[in-house]
Every structure is written in C-alpha cells, then in structure tokens.
Design a protein around this motif. Structure first.
Motif, PDB file in Angstrom:
ATOM      1  N   GLU A 109      32.033   7.435  52.306  1.00  0.00           N
ATOM      2  CA  GLU A 109      33.236   7.911  51.379  1.00  0.00           C
ATOM      3  C   GLU A 109      33.194   9.203  51.239  1.00  0.00           C
ATOM      4  N   GLU A 110      32.102  10.098  50.768  1.00  0.00           N
ATOM      5  CA  GLU A 110      31.630  11.216  50.696  1.00  0.00           C
ATOM      6  C   GLU A 110      31.988  12.053  51.913  1.00  0.00           C
ATOM      7  N   LEU A 111      31.894  11.574  53.073  1.00  0.00           N
ATOM      8  CA  LEU A 111      32.277  12.196  54.290  1.00  0.00           C
ATOM      9  C   LEU A 111      33.462  12.529  54.552  1.00  0.00           C
ATOM     10  N   GLU A 112      34.361  11.414  54.242  1.00  0.00           N
ATOM     11  CA  GLU A 112      35.859  11.307  54.272  1.00  0.00           C
ATOM     12  C   GLU A 112      36.362  12.265  53.414  1.00  0.00           C
ATOM     13  N   GLU A 113      35.822  12.239  52.041  1.00  0.00           N
ATOM     14  CA  GLU A 113      36.239  13.258  51.278  1.00  0.00           C
ATOM     15  C   GLU A 113      36.240  14.939  51.622  1.00  0.00           C
ATOM     16  N   ILE A 114      34.710  15.185  52.358  1.00  0.00           N
ATOM     17  CA  ILE A 114      34.637  16.308  52.661  1.00  0.00           C
ATOM     18  C   ILE A 114      35.385  16.760  53.794  1.00  0.00           C
ATOM     19  N   ARG A 115      35.809  15.513  54.712  1.00  0.00           N
ATOM     20  CA  ARG A 115      36.599  16.021  56.059  1.00  0.00           C
ATOM     21  C   ARG A 115      37.839  16.360  55.378  1.00  0.00           C
ATOM     22  N   GLN A 116      38.588  15.913  54.563  1.00  0.00           N
ATOM     23  CA  GLN A 116      39.589  16.212  54.064  1.00  0.00           C
ATOM     24  C   GLN A 116      39.802  17.520  53.499  1.00  0.00           C
ATOM     25  N   GLU A 117      38.867  17.768  52.636  1.00  0.00           N
ATOM     26  CA  GLU A 117      38.763  19.133  52.011  1.00  0.00           C
ATOM     27  C   GLU A 117      38.393  20.245  52.836  1.00  0.00           C
ATOM     28  N   LEU A 118      37.385  19.785  53.393  1.00  0.00           N
ATOM     29  CA  LEU A 118      36.647  21.298  54.427  1.00  0.00           C
ATOM     30  C   LEU A 118      37.129  21.278  55.752  1.00  0.00           C
TER      31      LEU A 118
END
Lengths: 228, 186
Positions: free
Chosen positions: B170-179
């Motif tokens: 989940e964190e990776l998906e969030e990071i992918r979207q942000e960064l």
C-alpha cells in the motif's frame, strides 16, 4: 545471479583487487560484510548529507528506497530545489514537485527539533504558470518560513517574471542569513528593504528595480553592518 | 632533594618532548597502531583536536575502539595526504570561499582517494569520519556515495547497495503516485 560473489567480503586479507572486482560487478556488500544494508549504521544526519549532494529529483527518488530513506531529504543540510532542472524536457507535475519541496523543507511529521538547513537554492522559473501561479506563491511563502525556522544561512532565490512571483514577507524571517542572492526577472515591484537581515555579509541582486523614494542602499549599509 | 629535583627536571623534559612531538599515535579497535601528523589531525578532526587540547592523547596509542584498522588506516592516510598536499588557497580561505562556492567539489586527490575504495571501505570510512568529527572527509565520502546514487531509480539504488525494501504494498502504491515524477520519465 549472485554466483560471481564467490569471496565473502569479510574474509581477512581480501585484496583491494578482489574488492574492486566486487565493486565492478555491483556486488558491494554491507558494512558488516554479510551483505546487510550498508547504511544501517549511519545516523539520519549522514543520510541527509548524502541526499544534500543530489539534484532534487534524485533526492526525491531516494526517499522511495525504504522507510529509513523517506525522511532523509528532510535531514539534508543543503537543498537545491530547481524546478526547471527537474523537468528538462517540459515543465509539468508542478503540484507533485511542490509537495516534494514541502516534504523536504517543512515535513509534517518532523520530530522536533528540525534538522538545521544551511543552504537553500530555490530556482522557480517555470513553476508560476497561469493555473499554478497563485498556489506557487503560497508555497514560496511557506518554504521560506520553513527555511527561516531551520536557521537557513545562505539562500539563492530565482523567480520568474510573473505578477504573482512576489518576494514574500517570510524572506525577512530568515534572520540567520549571511548570504543572499536574488535573481529576479524584471521584478515589477520595488524591492522591499532588506534591513531585517542584519547578519548579511554577502548580497547579490540581479534584475530588479528600486523604489525611488527609499534610500535602499543607505538603509542597507547602516543596518547590515556585516556587508562587505 | 637533589635526586627529586633531577627527577622533576627529567619529567619536565619528557613532558616538553611529548608536547613537541608532531605526531599522535592512534589505536584501532583491533589493536593496530597508526601515526598521524598532530597538526593535520587537529585541523581535520574536531574530536582529535579536542583530545589533543584536553591532553587525553596516549603516547602508546590512543584507543579508538569504534574504528577498525582498515578504516583508521584510511583516516590516517587522508590526514597525511592532506598535510602533504600544498594547503590550497581554497582551504586557507575556507570561510570566504565557502560563501562564494557553496558546493565545494572534492579536489582531484580527494576524488582519487575515495575512488580506490571498495564499497565496504567507503562505508566504514564514512562512519569513522562521522565518529571523529572530520567534516571534510565526511563530505568527500558522502559525495562519492551520492555520485553512486545520482540519476538512479529506487530499484537500482536498492540493488547497488543491497538495501531492503521495507515498504508495504500500500505504501509503495502511495509513493509511486506521489513521487513517480522523480524516478520515471513520465
């Protein structure tokens, strides 16, 4: 895939030649020699120092490495936040870029006290396009406020020609500044007095106009006595 | 009385001799001894400068239990090279040049010095430099590490340094979207 890694890194007497081989093959192990994370023993400030030497885009990419690295950019003692350099082909993703700059300068979950910030370069040409200009102006104000809170000593600010690209009052909260560079592109407003920045010893100004009524330099030299 | 006096004088002479010594001896965690120029050590390391000023330097080898012999050898090598390299104008006038040249690049010999190190030796040297308060050496070694990271994606950096990805899906998906803008050419 790792079959070339025949010599464990912790074997005593391992020669530089063998170690160089290990590097060339990209198999540098960890500081503990067991292939662990070599950054494990580094304090956050050292991760911040490493990140401070990266272009901003790479610094942001580094925060996706692992949880530990997420906060590294906020520990960087120097930041070069250059919008045009981050998007050499065509400026875009302004909101995402601004969010990353905010995370670096004023992280929400900062564990107090925040890491000191010595040098900051904000090159914001291209950030103030029509749809984003008002938002960019707000960001600029909050970034400088955050830099002030972290005791920034050297600041370079490059602003594009835009009605909304205005020097925010929070610049004058940066009272630790010893060096200030302002690159303004035919700045439409008179330059505000810099007298609150009493510790300035270096000042570089480019492309601005002065309000004819004020004695800008007279005030400057009588208040900023470190200026050489 | 006379004997005591003589002893005192000898003691005095020995102390003077110690103070006059222009090297200090450092001892690694594994007991190896290294000699380093006192002047360079005091100039380059805030910790050693403090120990020299505070008189806590042991002639038989000042214990540096946190630093292994390979890292300490590199530290000493760096100090001696620094002492021998003609103190460049940049270093003498560092307080001035620091302002004009905010990001002072490593000098040619410093670059060569770190380039020959293995990953392990480089990382150990970072820790030693940090422990000894050697700002310049820390700067130069961290600069080297940053060059190994520059322009790489998070995946590539993890692979180069063998770093474990401890983010959840989940964190990776969030990071992918942000960064993602920072590591994909989107």
């Amino acid at each position: 895939m790792r079959t070339k890694h025949l010599i464990p890194n912790n074997v005593a007497g391992l020669t530089y030649a063998a170690r160089d081989f290990a590097i060339r093959e990209g198999y540098g192990g960890g500081g503990d020699g067991g292939g662990g994370d070599p950054f494990e023993g580094f304090p956050d400030a050292v991760l911040g120092l490493i990140v401070s030497k990266l272009p901003f885009r790479s610094a942001v990419a580094a925060s996706a490495i692992s949880r530990r690295w997420r906060g590294a950019v906020a520990a960087a003692p120097a930041l070069d936040i250059d919008f045009a350099a981050a998007f050499p082909a065509a400026p875009r993703r302004r909101a995402a870029f601004a969010a990353a700059a905010t995370a670096a300068l004023a992280p929400r979950s900062a564990t107090p006290p925040p890491h000191p910030l010595y040098r900051l370069r904000l090159a914001l040409e291209g950030l103030f396009d029509q749809a984003f200009a008002a938002s960019a102006a707000d960001h600029l104000a909050s970034w400088l406020a955050a830099a002030a809170a972290r005791g920034v000593e050297r600041l370079e600010l490059r602003l594009p020609r835009s009605r909304l690209a205005v020097i925010p009052p929070s610049l004058f909260a940066c009272t630790s500044l010893t060096s200030l560079t302002l690159h303004l592109d035919h700045y439409a407003l008179p330059l505000p007095s810099l007298t609150p920045l009493a510790r300035l010893s270096r000042l570089h100004l480019a492309s601005f106009s002065l309000n004819g009524d004020d004695d800008f330099f007279g005030d400057l030299f009588s208040n900023c006595q470190e200026l050489r | 009385m006379e004997v005591d006096k003589g002893k005192g004088e000898a003691e005095e002479t020995r102390k003077v001799a110690e103070a006059d010594r222009d090297t200090v001896t450092l001892k690694s965690s594994d007991g190896k001894l290294f000699e380093v120029s006192k002047e360079a050590a005091a100039r380059l390391s805030t910790v050693l400068a403090g120990m020299i000023a505070g008189g806590s330097i042991d002639d038989n080898g000042t214990d540096l239990k946190q630093i292994g012999s390979e890292a300490l050898e590199n530290v000493v090598d760096y100090c001696n090279k620094h002492a021998n390299s003609i103190p460049s104008a940049a270093l003498i006038s560092s307080s001035i040049s620091f302002n004009t040249a905010p990001f002072k690049e490593p000098e040619e010999w410093e670059r060569k010095f770190v380039d020959r190190l293995s990953h392990d030796a480089l990382f150990d040297l970072v820790e030693a430099a940090n422990f000894l308060g050697m700002e310049r050496l820390l700067d130069v070694t961290c600069h080297k590490i940053s060059e190994m990271m520059k322009g790489k994606s998070p995946d590539q950096i993890r692979e180069v340094f063998n770093i474990k990805n401890d983010y959840t899906k989940e964190e990776l998906e969030e990071i992918r979207q942000e960064l993602a803008w920072a590591f994909y050419d989107d």
